[in-house]
Design a protein around this motif. Structure first.
Motif, mmCIF file in Angstrom:
data_model
loop_
_atom_site.group_PDB
_atom_site.id
_atom_site.type_symbol
_atom_site.label_atom_id
_atom_site.label_comp_id
_atom_site.label_asym_id
_atom_site.label_seq_id
_atom_site.Cartn_x
_atom_site.Cartn_y
_atom_site.Cartn_z
ATOM 1 N N GLU A 75 -5.057 7.607 6.003
ATOM 2 C CA GLU A 75 -4.263 8.632 5.315
ATOM 3 C C GLU A 75 -4.021 8.260 3.855
ATOM 4 N N GLN A 76 -3.731 6.999 3.603
ATOM 5 C CA GLN A 76 -3.509 6.557 2.231
ATOM 6 C C GLN A 76 -4.786 6.634 1.404
ATOM 7 N N VAL A 77 -5.916 6.241 1.973
ATOM 8 C CA VAL A 77 -7.186 6.316 1.245
ATOM 9 C C VAL A 77 -7.518 7.766 0.895
ATOM 10 N N PRO B 35 0.810 -1.234 0.000
ATOM 11 C CA PRO B 35 0.000 0.000 0.000
ATOM 12 C C PRO B 35 0.834 1.271 0.000
ATOM 13 N N GLN B 36 1.967 1.249 0.693
ATOM 14 C CA GLN B 36 2.816 2.438 0.700
ATOM 15 C C GLN B 36 3.391 2.716 -0.689
ATOM 16 N N GLN B 37 3.852 1.672 -1.365
ATOM 17 C CA GLN B 37 4.401 1.858 -2.705
ATOM 18 C C GLN B 37 3.330 2.350 -3.673
ATOM 19 N N PRO C 123 -10.801 16.149 9.309
ATOM 20 C CA PRO C 123 -10.158 16.679 8.100
ATOM 21 C C PRO C 123 -10.022 15.640 6.991
ATOM 22 N N GLN C 124 -9.719 14.386 7.342
ATOM 23 C CA GLN C 124 -9.622 13.348 6.313
ATOM 24 C C GLN C 124 -10.979 13.077 5.682
ATOM 25 N N VAL D 222 -14.502 3.534 3.866
ATOM 26 C CA VAL D 222 -14.624 4.661 4.799
ATOM 27 C C VAL D 222 -15.802 4.438 5.750
ATOM 28 N N LEU D 223 -16.910 3.944 5.233
ATOM 29 C CA LEU D 223 -18.068 3.693 6.088
ATOM 30 C C LEU D 223 -17.771 2.614 7.128
#
Length: 583
Positions: free
Chosen positions: A287-289, A248-250, A324-325, A314-315
Protein backbone atom coordinates in the motif's frame (compact mmCIF):
# COMPACT_ATOMS: atom_id res chain seq x y z
CA UNK A 1 9.90 9.39 45.46
CA UNK A 2 10.03 13.15 45.58
CA UNK A 3 6.69 14.91 45.92
CA UNK A 4 5.61 16.71 42.81
CA UNK A 5 5.15 20.46 42.76
CA UNK A 6 1.84 21.22 41.06
CA UNK A 7 -0.82 23.86 41.00
CA UNK A 8 -3.20 23.89 43.97
CA UNK A 9 -0.79 21.90 46.21
CA UNK A 10 -0.41 22.31 49.97
CA UNK A 11 2.77 24.34 50.58
CA UNK A 12 3.36 23.22 54.19
CA UNK A 13 2.92 19.53 53.31
CA UNK A 14 5.33 19.83 50.42
CA UNK A 15 8.01 21.54 52.47
CA UNK A 16 7.63 19.02 55.27
CA UNK A 17 7.90 16.09 52.91
CA UNK A 18 10.94 17.56 51.18
CA UNK A 19 12.70 18.22 54.51
CA UNK A 20 11.95 14.70 55.73
CA UNK A 21 13.29 13.13 52.57
CA UNK A 22 16.38 15.37 52.57
CA UNK A 23 17.17 14.72 56.23
CA UNK A 24 16.72 10.96 55.87
CA UNK A 25 18.97 10.79 52.82
CA UNK A 26 21.64 12.98 54.46
CA UNK A 27 21.65 10.73 57.52
CA UNK A 28 21.85 7.62 55.37
CA UNK A 29 24.78 9.10 53.43
CA UNK A 30 26.67 9.97 56.65
CA UNK A 31 26.06 6.51 58.13
CA UNK A 32 27.31 4.77 54.98
CA UNK A 33 30.40 6.98 54.92
CA UNK A 34 31.08 6.03 58.54
CA UNK A 35 30.72 2.27 57.93
CA UNK A 36 32.43 2.21 54.54
CA UNK A 37 35.69 0.98 56.01
CA UNK A 38 33.93 -1.86 57.89
CA UNK A 39 32.11 -3.15 54.84
CA UNK A 40 34.79 -5.72 53.75
CA UNK A 41 35.06 -7.19 57.26
CA UNK A 42 31.32 -7.32 57.63
CA UNK A 43 30.98 -9.03 54.31
CA UNK A 44 33.67 -11.58 55.19
CA UNK A 45 32.24 -12.42 58.60
CA UNK A 46 28.66 -12.40 57.43
CA UNK A 47 27.96 -9.78 60.08
CA UNK A 48 24.74 -7.90 59.79
CA UNK A 49 24.93 -4.13 59.89
CA UNK A 50 21.55 -2.63 60.70
CA UNK A 51 20.42 0.38 58.71
CA UNK A 52 20.39 3.75 60.46
CA UNK A 53 17.11 4.76 62.03
CA UNK A 54 15.27 7.48 60.10
CA UNK A 55 15.18 10.89 61.66
CA UNK A 56 11.79 12.26 62.63
CA UNK A 57 10.59 15.06 60.40
CA UNK A 58 10.87 18.56 61.87
CA UNK A 59 7.61 20.23 62.76
CA UNK A 60 6.22 22.45 60.07
CA UNK A 61 5.88 26.13 60.84
CA UNK A 62 2.90 28.08 59.65
CA UNK A 63 4.95 31.13 58.72
CA UNK A 64 7.02 29.22 56.14
CA UNK A 65 6.13 29.76 52.51
CA UNK A 66 7.26 28.04 49.38
CA UNK A 67 9.58 29.97 47.16
CA UNK A 68 11.68 29.03 44.16
CA UNK A 69 14.89 29.55 46.11
CA UNK A 70 13.86 27.32 49.03
CA UNK A 71 12.57 24.58 46.74
CA UNK A 72 15.78 24.71 44.72
CA UNK A 73 17.90 24.48 47.87
CA UNK A 74 15.97 21.43 49.08
CA UNK A 75 16.24 19.70 45.74
CA UNK A 76 19.98 20.48 45.58
CA UNK A 77 20.46 18.97 49.05
CA UNK A 78 18.60 15.80 48.07
CA UNK A 79 20.62 15.43 44.88
CA UNK A 80 23.89 15.98 46.77
CA UNK A 81 22.89 13.28 49.25
CA UNK A 82 22.26 10.83 46.44
CA UNK A 83 25.47 11.58 44.55
CA UNK A 84 27.18 8.53 46.08
CA UNK A 85 24.45 6.09 44.99
CA UNK A 86 24.87 3.95 41.88
CA UNK A 87 22.59 4.37 38.93
CA UNK A 88 20.24 1.60 39.99
CA UNK A 89 19.67 3.23 43.45
CA UNK A 90 18.64 6.67 42.27
CA UNK A 91 15.66 8.02 44.15
CA UNK A 92 14.71 10.61 41.51
CA UNK A 93 12.01 9.19 39.18
CA UNK A 94 10.10 11.18 36.61
CA UNK A 95 6.30 11.17 36.89
CA UNK A 96 4.86 10.22 33.48
CA UNK A 97 1.59 12.08 33.93
CA UNK A 98 1.21 15.63 35.18
CA UNK A 99 -1.33 16.10 37.93
CA UNK A 100 -2.78 19.24 39.41
CA UNK A 101 -2.80 17.54 42.87
CA UNK A 102 0.45 16.19 44.37
CA UNK A 103 0.53 12.46 45.19
CA UNK A 104 0.56 12.95 48.98
CA UNK A 105 -2.41 15.29 48.82
CA UNK A 106 -4.61 13.00 46.72
CA UNK A 107 -7.50 11.16 48.39
CA UNK A 108 -6.71 7.58 49.40
CA UNK A 109 -9.64 5.15 49.65
CA UNK A 110 -12.08 8.01 49.95
CA UNK A 111 -10.09 9.86 52.66
CA UNK A 112 -7.66 12.74 52.62
CA UNK A 113 -4.08 11.59 53.20
CA UNK A 114 -3.20 14.65 55.32
CA UNK A 115 -6.17 14.46 57.62
CA UNK A 116 -5.68 10.75 58.38
CA UNK A 117 -1.89 10.91 58.54
CA UNK A 118 -1.56 8.09 55.96
CA UNK A 119 1.75 7.82 54.17
CA UNK A 120 0.63 5.32 51.49
CA UNK A 121 1.05 6.65 47.97
CA UNK A 122 -1.88 6.36 45.57
CA UNK A 123 -1.65 3.83 42.73
CA UNK A 124 0.01 5.14 39.56
CA UNK A 125 -2.39 6.61 37.01
CA UNK A 126 -2.96 4.70 33.76
CA UNK A 127 -0.71 5.60 30.82
CA UNK A 128 -2.10 8.12 28.32
CA UNK A 129 -3.71 6.89 25.15
CA UNK A 130 -1.42 6.74 22.12
CA UNK A 131 -1.71 9.63 19.74
CA UNK A 132 -2.86 7.56 16.77
CA UNK A 133 -2.54 8.91 13.24
CA UNK A 134 -4.41 6.79 10.67
CA UNK A 135 -1.96 7.66 7.90
CA UNK A 136 -1.83 5.89 4.56
CA UNK A 137 0.09 2.66 4.48
CA UNK A 138 -0.13 2.06 8.25
CA UNK A 139 2.49 -0.35 9.56
CA UNK A 140 1.78 -2.79 12.33
CA UNK A 141 2.89 -1.27 15.56
CA UNK A 142 3.70 2.01 13.85
CA UNK A 143 1.25 4.25 15.68
CA UNK A 144 2.48 7.77 16.07
CA UNK A 145 2.80 8.49 19.78
CA UNK A 146 4.06 11.93 20.80
CA UNK A 147 5.56 12.17 24.31
CA UNK A 148 2.68 12.58 26.80
CA UNK A 149 2.04 15.80 28.65
CA UNK A 150 4.66 17.73 26.74
CA UNK A 151 4.07 21.31 25.67
CA UNK A 152 4.17 20.20 22.05
CA UNK A 153 1.66 17.45 22.77
CA UNK A 154 -0.68 19.93 24.44
CA UNK A 155 -0.48 22.18 21.41
CA UNK A 156 -1.28 19.29 19.08
CA UNK A 157 -4.32 18.36 21.12
CA UNK A 158 -5.42 21.97 20.98
CA UNK A 159 -5.06 21.98 17.20
CA UNK A 160 -7.09 18.78 17.01
CA UNK A 161 -9.91 20.42 18.95
CA UNK A 162 -9.87 23.81 17.22
CA UNK A 163 -9.10 22.55 13.72
CA UNK A 164 -5.90 22.92 11.76
CA UNK A 165 -6.89 25.97 9.74
CA UNK A 166 -7.97 28.09 12.72
CA UNK A 167 -5.58 26.57 15.24
CA UNK A 168 -2.42 27.15 13.22
CA UNK A 169 -3.29 30.81 12.72
CA UNK A 170 -4.12 31.35 16.37
CA UNK A 171 -1.13 29.48 17.83
CA UNK A 172 1.48 30.13 15.16
CA UNK A 173 3.87 32.01 17.48
CA UNK A 174 3.80 29.14 19.98
CA UNK A 175 4.40 26.65 17.17
CA UNK A 176 7.45 28.60 16.00
CA UNK A 177 8.80 28.91 19.53
CA UNK A 178 8.51 25.18 20.19
CA UNK A 179 10.13 24.29 16.90
CA UNK A 180 12.97 26.73 17.49
CA UNK A 181 13.71 24.72 20.67
CA UNK A 182 13.24 21.48 18.70
CA UNK A 183 10.47 20.31 20.99
CA UNK A 184 8.60 18.46 18.23
CA UNK A 185 9.36 14.87 17.34
CA UNK A 186 9.08 13.43 13.86
CA UNK A 187 5.86 11.67 14.93
CA UNK A 188 4.30 14.95 15.98
CA UNK A 189 5.39 16.73 12.77
CA UNK A 190 3.98 13.85 10.74
CA UNK A 191 0.67 14.27 12.57
CA UNK A 192 0.58 17.98 11.69
CA UNK A 193 1.24 17.29 8.02
CA UNK A 194 -1.28 14.45 7.96
CA UNK A 195 -4.01 16.69 9.34
CA UNK A 196 -3.13 19.46 6.88
CA UNK A 197 -3.30 17.06 3.94
CA UNK A 198 -6.93 16.30 4.78
CA UNK A 199 -7.94 19.85 3.82
CA UNK A 200 -8.31 20.93 0.19
CA UNK A 201 -6.82 24.35 1.09
CA UNK A 202 -5.06 25.42 4.25
CA UNK A 203 -5.90 29.11 3.83
CA UNK A 204 -9.37 30.53 4.12
CA UNK A 205 -11.36 31.35 0.99
CA UNK A 206 -10.40 35.02 0.92
CA UNK A 207 -6.69 34.26 1.39
CA UNK A 208 -6.08 31.62 -1.24
CA UNK A 209 -3.30 32.31 -3.67
CA UNK A 210 -1.44 31.02 -6.69
CA UNK A 211 2.12 31.74 -5.65
CA UNK A 212 4.45 32.02 -2.73
CA UNK A 213 3.27 35.46 -1.61
CA UNK A 214 -0.28 36.49 -0.80
CA UNK A 215 -1.77 39.83 0.06
CA UNK A 216 -4.73 39.86 2.39
CA UNK A 217 -7.85 41.39 0.82
CA UNK A 218 -8.37 43.54 3.91
CA UNK A 219 -4.76 44.78 3.87
CA UNK A 220 -3.70 46.40 0.63
CA UNK A 221 -0.12 47.11 1.69
CA UNK A 222 0.92 44.38 4.10
CA UNK A 223 1.79 41.08 2.43
CA UNK A 224 2.72 37.86 4.15
CA UNK A 225 3.94 34.42 3.31
CA UNK A 226 1.04 31.98 3.05
CA UNK A 227 0.36 29.72 5.97
CA UNK A 228 0.97 26.56 3.94
CA UNK A 229 4.39 27.81 2.86
CA UNK A 230 5.29 28.72 6.43
CA UNK A 231 4.38 25.24 7.65
CA UNK A 232 6.67 23.59 5.11
CA UNK A 233 9.52 26.06 5.67
CA UNK A 234 9.30 25.65 9.45
CA UNK A 235 9.88 21.89 9.46
CA UNK A 236 11.77 21.29 6.22
CA UNK A 237 15.35 21.45 7.52
CA UNK A 238 14.52 19.60 10.72
CA UNK A 239 12.96 16.62 8.95
CA UNK A 240 15.47 16.54 6.08
CA UNK A 241 18.31 16.17 8.59
CA UNK A 242 16.50 13.16 10.08
CA UNK A 243 15.35 11.39 6.93
CA UNK A 244 17.39 8.23 7.77
CA UNK A 245 15.51 8.04 11.09
CA UNK A 246 12.03 8.23 9.56
CA UNK A 247 9.82 5.16 9.51
CA UNK A 248 8.06 4.02 6.31
CA UNK A 249 4.77 5.28 7.69
CA UNK A 250 6.19 8.73 8.41
CA UNK A 251 7.78 8.95 4.95
CA UNK A 252 4.47 8.00 3.33
CA UNK A 253 2.62 10.65 5.33
CA UNK A 254 5.10 13.35 4.34
CA UNK A 255 4.95 12.32 0.67
CA UNK A 256 1.16 12.49 0.65
CA UNK A 257 1.11 15.86 2.42
CA UNK A 258 3.77 17.51 0.25
CA UNK A 259 1.96 16.43 -2.94
CA UNK A 260 -1.51 17.43 -1.75
CA UNK A 261 -3.39 20.57 -2.68
CA UNK A 262 -3.13 21.95 0.86
CA UNK A 263 0.66 22.31 1.03
CA UNK A 264 3.26 23.47 -1.51
CA UNK A 265 5.62 20.92 -3.00
CA UNK A 266 9.13 20.94 -1.54
CA UNK A 267 11.21 19.22 -4.23
CA UNK A 268 14.35 18.91 -2.10
CA UNK A 269 12.43 17.31 0.74
CA UNK A 270 10.76 14.90 -1.71
CA UNK A 271 14.11 14.15 -3.32
CA UNK A 272 15.69 13.26 0.03
CA UNK A 273 12.83 10.93 0.86
CA UNK A 274 12.93 9.38 -2.63
CA UNK A 275 16.56 8.41 -2.14
CA UNK A 276 15.74 6.96 1.26
CA UNK A 277 12.88 4.96 -0.26
CA UNK A 278 15.17 3.83 -3.06
CA UNK A 279 17.66 2.40 -0.55
CA UNK A 280 15.06 0.79 1.74
CA UNK A 281 12.24 -0.35 -0.57
CA UNK A 282 11.93 -3.69 1.23
CA UNK A 283 10.73 -1.89 4.37
CA UNK A 284 7.64 -0.52 2.62
CA UNK A 285 4.45 -2.54 2.28
CA UNK A 286 2.43 -2.73 -0.98
CA UNK A 287 0.00 0.00 0.00
CA UNK A 288 2.81 2.41 0.82
CA UNK A 289 4.69 1.64 -2.41
CA UNK A 290 1.53 2.20 -4.47
CA UNK A 291 0.71 5.47 -2.71
CA UNK A 292 4.24 6.83 -3.04
CA UNK A 293 4.50 5.97 -6.75
CA UNK A 294 1.11 7.52 -7.43
CA UNK A 295 1.98 10.75 -5.63
CA UNK A 296 5.38 11.21 -7.28
CA UNK A 297 3.94 10.58 -10.74
CA UNK A 298 1.03 12.93 -10.06
CA UNK A 299 3.56 15.76 -9.58
CA UNK A 300 5.59 14.60 -12.62
CA UNK A 301 8.68 13.93 -10.49
CA UNK A 302 10.74 11.70 -12.77
CA UNK A 303 13.59 9.63 -11.38
CA UNK A 304 14.50 6.45 -13.24
CA UNK A 305 16.59 5.00 -10.41
CA UNK A 306 13.81 5.63 -7.92
CA UNK A 307 11.12 3.95 -10.02
CA UNK A 308 13.55 1.19 -11.01
CA UNK A 309 14.05 0.27 -7.35
CA UNK A 310 10.33 0.26 -6.65
CA UNK A 311 9.62 -1.78 -9.80
CA UNK A 312 12.11 -4.42 -8.70
CA UNK A 313 10.44 -4.47 -5.28
CA UNK A 314 7.05 -5.03 -6.95
CA UNK A 315 8.47 -7.87 -9.05
CA UNK A 316 10.01 -9.56 -6.01
CA UNK A 317 6.77 -9.39 -4.01
CA UNK A 318 4.27 -9.64 -6.84
CA UNK A 319 2.06 -12.06 -4.91
CA UNK A 320 1.70 -9.53 -2.07
CA UNK A 321 0.16 -6.86 -4.31
CA UNK A 322 -3.51 -6.85 -5.23
CA UNK A 323 -4.64 -6.24 -8.80
CA UNK A 324 -5.93 -2.69 -8.06
CA UNK A 325 -2.55 -1.83 -6.49
CA UNK A 326 -0.71 -3.22 -9.51
CA UNK A 327 -2.93 -1.23 -11.87
CA UNK A 328 -2.29 1.97 -9.90
CA UNK A 329 1.46 1.37 -9.90
CA UNK A 330 1.50 0.72 -13.65
CA UNK A 331 -0.42 3.94 -14.33
CA UNK A 332 2.07 5.84 -12.15
CA UNK A 333 4.94 4.48 -14.25
CA UNK A 334 3.09 5.25 -17.48
CA UNK A 335 2.33 8.82 -16.43
CA UNK A 336 6.04 9.65 -16.18
CA UNK A 337 6.94 7.48 -19.22
CA UNK A 338 8.93 4.91 -17.24
CA UNK A 339 8.99 1.52 -18.98
CA UNK A 340 10.13 -1.63 -17.23
CA UNK A 341 9.87 -4.54 -19.66
CA UNK A 342 9.92 -7.33 -17.06
CA UNK A 343 7.29 -5.58 -14.97
CA UNK A 344 4.97 -5.12 -17.96
CA UNK A 345 5.35 -8.76 -18.99
CA UNK A 346 4.52 -9.93 -15.49
CA UNK A 347 1.70 -7.54 -14.55
CA UNK A 348 -0.36 -6.65 -17.64
CA UNK A 349 -1.31 -10.25 -18.59
CA UNK A 350 -3.05 -10.53 -15.22
CA UNK A 351 -5.78 -8.18 -16.48
CA UNK A 352 -6.52 -10.04 -19.72
CA UNK A 353 -8.72 -12.76 -18.25
CA UNK A 354 -12.47 -12.52 -17.83
CA UNK A 355 -12.32 -13.76 -14.23
CA UNK A 356 -9.97 -10.95 -13.20
CA UNK A 357 -11.95 -8.26 -15.04
CA UNK A 358 -15.18 -9.36 -13.37
CA UNK A 359 -13.73 -8.99 -9.87
CA UNK A 360 -12.13 -5.59 -10.50
CA UNK A 361 -13.74 -2.20 -10.08
CA UNK A 362 -14.05 0.44 -12.75
CA UNK A 363 -11.05 2.45 -11.61
CA UNK A 364 -8.73 -0.57 -11.74
CA UNK A 365 -10.02 -1.59 -15.18
CA UNK A 366 -9.49 1.91 -16.52
CA UNK A 367 -6.02 2.07 -14.97
CA UNK A 368 -5.00 -1.19 -16.65
CA UNK A 369 -6.19 0.05 -20.06
CA UNK A 370 -4.50 3.41 -19.57
CA UNK A 371 -1.18 1.87 -18.57
CA UNK A 372 -1.19 -0.50 -21.55
CA UNK A 373 -1.91 2.35 -23.96
CA UNK A 374 0.54 4.90 -22.58
CA UNK A 375 3.33 2.31 -22.31
CA UNK A 376 2.76 1.22 -25.93
CA UNK A 377 2.02 -2.40 -25.05
CA UNK A 378 0.25 -3.30 -28.27
CA UNK A 379 0.34 -6.98 -27.42
CA UNK A 380 -2.07 -6.36 -24.53
CA UNK A 381 -5.52 -7.87 -25.11
CA UNK A 382 -8.06 -5.39 -23.74
CA UNK A 383 -11.25 -7.24 -24.71
CA UNK A 384 -12.03 -8.52 -21.19
CA UNK A 385 -11.60 -5.05 -19.62
CA UNK A 386 -13.52 -3.32 -22.42
CA UNK A 387 -16.37 -5.81 -22.19
CA UNK A 388 -16.72 -5.33 -18.43
CA UNK A 389 -16.70 -1.52 -18.69
CA UNK A 390 -19.11 -1.48 -21.63
CA UNK A 391 -21.67 -3.66 -19.86
CA UNK A 392 -21.44 -2.02 -16.44
CA UNK A 393 -22.43 1.68 -16.37
CA UNK A 394 -21.39 1.94 -12.71
CA UNK A 395 -17.87 0.73 -13.43
CA UNK A 396 -17.63 2.97 -16.50
CA UNK A 397 -18.61 5.99 -14.38
CA UNK A 398 -15.93 5.13 -11.81
CA UNK A 399 -13.35 4.63 -14.54
CA UNK A 400 -14.05 7.99 -16.18
CA UNK A 401 -14.16 9.92 -12.89
CA UNK A 402 -10.47 10.66 -13.42
CA UNK A 403 -9.66 12.62 -16.55
CA UNK A 404 -6.33 10.83 -16.90
CA UNK A 405 -8.07 7.48 -17.01
CA UNK A 406 -10.67 8.74 -19.48
CA UNK A 407 -7.86 9.74 -21.85
CA UNK A 408 -6.18 6.39 -21.37
CA UNK A 409 -9.38 4.52 -22.12
CA UNK A 410 -9.96 6.56 -25.28
CA UNK A 411 -6.38 6.01 -26.44
CA UNK A 412 -6.50 2.32 -25.55
CA UNK A 413 -9.71 1.83 -27.51
CA UNK A 414 -8.23 3.33 -30.68
CA UNK A 415 -4.53 2.60 -30.28
CA UNK A 416 -4.20 -1.00 -29.17
CA UNK A 417 -3.86 -3.62 -31.86
CA UNK A 418 -7.22 -5.32 -31.26
CA UNK A 419 -10.08 -3.34 -32.82
CA UNK A 420 -12.84 -5.05 -30.88
CA UNK A 421 -12.39 -2.58 -28.06
CA UNK A 422 -13.10 0.30 -30.43
CA UNK A 423 -16.44 -1.09 -31.53
CA UNK A 424 -17.42 -2.16 -28.01
CA UNK A 425 -16.24 0.49 -25.54
CA UNK A 426 -15.78 3.73 -27.46
CA UNK A 427 -19.48 4.42 -28.23
CA UNK A 428 -20.45 4.11 -24.57
CA UNK A 429 -17.48 6.23 -23.53
CA UNK A 430 -18.43 9.03 -25.91
CA UNK A 431 -22.03 8.92 -24.73
CA UNK A 432 -20.86 9.19 -21.12
CA UNK A 433 -18.66 12.21 -21.94
CA UNK A 434 -21.59 13.90 -23.69
CA UNK A 435 -23.86 13.25 -20.71
CA UNK A 436 -21.39 14.64 -18.22
CA UNK A 437 -20.22 17.82 -19.98
CA UNK A 438 -23.01 18.93 -22.31
CA UNK A 439 -26.14 18.27 -20.27
CA UNK A 440 -25.06 19.71 -16.92
CA UNK A 441 -26.51 23.11 -16.03
CA UNK A 442 -23.48 24.75 -14.43
CA UNK A 443 -19.76 24.19 -14.49
CA UNK A 444 -17.29 25.19 -11.83
CA UNK A 445 -13.75 26.28 -12.39
CA UNK A 446 -12.41 22.76 -12.27
CA UNK A 447 -15.22 21.46 -14.46
CA UNK A 448 -14.38 24.06 -17.10
CA UNK A 449 -10.79 22.89 -17.16
CA UNK A 450 -11.97 19.32 -17.50
CA UNK A 451 -14.30 20.40 -20.30
CA UNK A 452 -11.38 21.71 -22.34
CA UNK A 453 -9.44 18.56 -21.56
CA UNK A 454 -12.30 16.35 -22.72
CA UNK A 455 -12.62 18.35 -25.93
CA UNK A 456 -8.93 17.90 -26.75
CA UNK A 457 -9.11 14.19 -26.14
CA UNK A 458 -12.18 13.69 -28.28
CA UNK A 459 -10.25 15.60 -30.94
CA UNK A 460 -7.50 12.99 -30.61
CA UNK A 461 -10.06 10.25 -31.19
CA UNK A 462 -11.26 12.11 -34.29
CA UNK A 463 -7.72 12.29 -35.65
CA UNK A 464 -7.35 8.56 -35.13
CA UNK A 465 -10.57 8.00 -37.06
CA UNK A 466 -9.46 10.32 -39.87
CA UNK A 467 -6.09 8.58 -40.21
CA UNK A 468 -7.47 5.07 -39.84
CA UNK A 469 -5.85 4.11 -36.53
CA UNK A 470 -5.68 1.24 -35.76
CA UNK A 471 -7.45 0.17 -38.98
CA UNK A 472 -9.96 1.85 -41.23
CA UNK A 473 -12.43 -1.02 -41.04
CA UNK A 474 -12.67 -0.46 -37.27
CA UNK A 475 -14.51 2.82 -37.83
CA UNK A 476 -18.07 2.35 -38.96
CA UNK A 477 -20.27 5.18 -40.12
CA UNK A 478 -22.37 5.31 -36.92
CA UNK A 479 -19.20 5.54 -34.83
CA UNK A 480 -17.79 8.33 -37.01
CA UNK A 481 -21.02 10.29 -36.64
CA UNK A 482 -20.94 9.82 -32.87
CA UNK A 483 -17.38 11.15 -32.70
CA UNK A 484 -18.36 14.18 -34.79
CA UNK A 485 -21.46 14.95 -32.73
CA UNK A 486 -19.57 14.61 -29.44
CA UNK A 487 -16.82 16.95 -30.56
CA UNK A 488 -19.36 19.50 -31.86
CA UNK A 489 -21.27 19.42 -28.57
CA UNK A 490 -18.15 19.97 -26.51
CA UNK A 491 -17.04 22.85 -28.77
CA UNK A 492 -20.43 24.54 -28.43
CA UNK A 493 -20.26 24.12 -24.66
CA UNK A 494 -16.86 25.77 -24.55
CA UNK A 495 -18.12 28.75 -26.60
CA UNK A 496 -21.30 28.98 -24.54
CA UNK A 497 -19.44 29.44 -21.30
CA UNK A 498 -16.88 31.75 -22.88
CA UNK A 499 -14.08 29.61 -21.60
CA UNK A 500 -10.94 30.00 -23.64
CA UNK A 501 -8.78 26.92 -23.58
CA UNK A 502 -5.47 28.31 -22.32
CA UNK A 503 -3.80 24.92 -22.01
CA UNK A 504 -0.51 24.65 -23.85
CA UNK A 505 1.51 21.45 -24.12
CA UNK A 506 4.92 21.62 -22.48
CA UNK A 507 7.75 21.58 -25.04
CA UNK A 508 10.11 18.67 -25.03
CA UNK A 509 13.69 19.20 -23.92
CA UNK A 510 15.09 17.24 -26.87
CA UNK A 511 14.04 19.86 -29.44
CA UNK A 512 16.55 22.35 -27.99
CA UNK A 513 19.39 20.12 -29.13
CA UNK A 514 17.78 19.76 -32.56
CA UNK A 515 17.51 23.53 -32.87
CA UNK A 516 21.21 23.92 -32.09
CA UNK A 517 22.13 21.43 -34.82
CA UNK A 518 19.81 23.09 -37.36
CA UNK A 519 21.41 26.43 -36.68
CA UNK A 520 24.87 24.98 -37.26
CA UNK A 521 23.64 23.55 -40.55
CA UNK A 522 22.01 26.89 -41.41
CA UNK A 523 18.61 25.33 -41.90
CA UNK A 524 15.68 27.70 -41.58
CA UNK A 525 12.87 26.39 -39.36
CA UNK A 526 9.91 27.48 -37.28
CA UNK A 527 9.36 26.85 -33.59
CA UNK A 528 6.16 26.08 -31.68
CA UNK A 529 3.66 25.73 -34.50
CA UNK A 530 0.12 25.21 -33.09
CA UNK A 531 -1.51 22.03 -34.35
CA UNK A 532 -4.56 21.20 -32.26
CA UNK A 533 -4.52 19.55 -29.86
CA UNK A 534 -0.71 19.70 -29.91
CA UNK A 535 2.05 22.13 -30.79
CA UNK A 536 4.80 21.15 -33.20
CA UNK A 537 8.17 21.91 -31.62
CA UNK A 538 10.00 22.35 -34.94
CA UNK A 539 8.52 22.82 -38.39
CA UNK A 540 10.55 22.77 -41.64
CA UNK A 541 8.49 23.66 -44.68
CA UNK A 542 9.11 22.21 -48.15
CA UNK A 543 10.57 25.51 -49.41
CA UNK A 544 12.91 25.68 -46.40
CA UNK A 545 13.99 22.11 -47.02
CA UNK A 546 14.74 22.80 -50.72
CA UNK A 547 16.67 25.95 -49.81
CA UNK A 548 18.67 24.03 -47.21
CA UNK A 549 19.50 21.29 -49.73
CA UNK A 550 20.64 23.85 -52.35
CA UNK A 551 22.77 25.69 -49.79
CA UNK A 552 24.27 22.39 -48.68
CA UNK A 553 25.08 21.42 -52.30
CA UNK A 554 26.72 24.80 -52.92
CA UNK A 555 28.74 24.44 -49.75
CA UNK A 556 29.86 20.95 -50.77
CA UNK A 557 30.98 22.25 -54.18
CA UNK A 558 33.00 25.03 -52.57
CA UNK A 559 34.63 22.58 -50.18
CA UNK A 560 35.53 20.22 -53.02
CA UNK A 561 37.09 23.07 -55.03
CA UNK A 562 39.05 24.17 -51.99
CA UNK A 563 40.29 20.61 -51.39
CA UNK A 564 41.41 20.26 -55.02
CA UNK A 565 43.38 23.51 -54.84
CA UNK A 566 45.04 22.41 -51.62
CA UNK A 567 46.09 19.10 -53.19
CA UNK A 568 47.55 20.95 -56.21
CA UNK A 569 49.59 23.24 -53.97
CA UNK A 570 50.94 20.34 -51.97
CA UNK A 571 51.97 18.50 -55.16
CA UNK A 572 53.82 21.57 -56.46
CA UNK A 573 55.64 21.98 -53.17
CA UNK A 574 56.81 18.37 -53.04
CA UNK A 575 57.82 18.40 -56.77
CA UNK A 576 60.40 21.24 -56.34
CA UNK A 577 64.11 20.06 -56.75
CA UNK A 578 65.99 19.77 -53.52
CA UNK A 579 69.06 21.97 -52.95
CA UNK A 580 72.29 20.08 -52.16
CA UNK A 581 74.05 21.86 -49.32
CA UNK A 582 77.19 19.66 -49.50
CA UNK A 583 79.82 21.06 -51.83
Amino acid sequence: MLPFLGRGSNTEALLGSCRSAAASRLAAAAWRQQHRGQAPYAAASRAFIPPPPPLPPPPARSDERASPSSASALLAAVLAANSHLPVGESIARSNPVLSSVPPLAQPINGHDGHTTGATQLPPPPPPPLPFQVPGPGHNEGGALQPPPNDAADKLLRTLAVEGMRAGLVRHWSQLEALQSDQRFTCDQIAWIFHECSKLPFLEERGHRHRGSIIASPQQDVVSEVPLANRIVQLFSNFVCERVPELTPQQITIFVVALTSSALPMDEFWLFMMAKRIQDTTRNFNPEQVTTIAQRYSYKALEDDEFFEAMSLHVLEGLADFTLPQLATFMVACARIRFLHEDLCKSVLPLFQTTQAATRLGGEALGAALTAAALLDRRSFQPLACCWELANSPTKLKCATASTDLSLGIALAAVYLRHGAGVRLLLPRLLQHITLVFTRSKGLGRRSRQELGMARRRVMLVGLCAALGVPRRNAWGVPLLRLVQSTFSGLSERVEEWGHRDIWEPSPSSFHLEVVAVLRLLQVDHRLETPQQPFSLDITISAAQQVAAQEAWATREAVLQEWDSKEELRSDEWYSQPSVDTDR
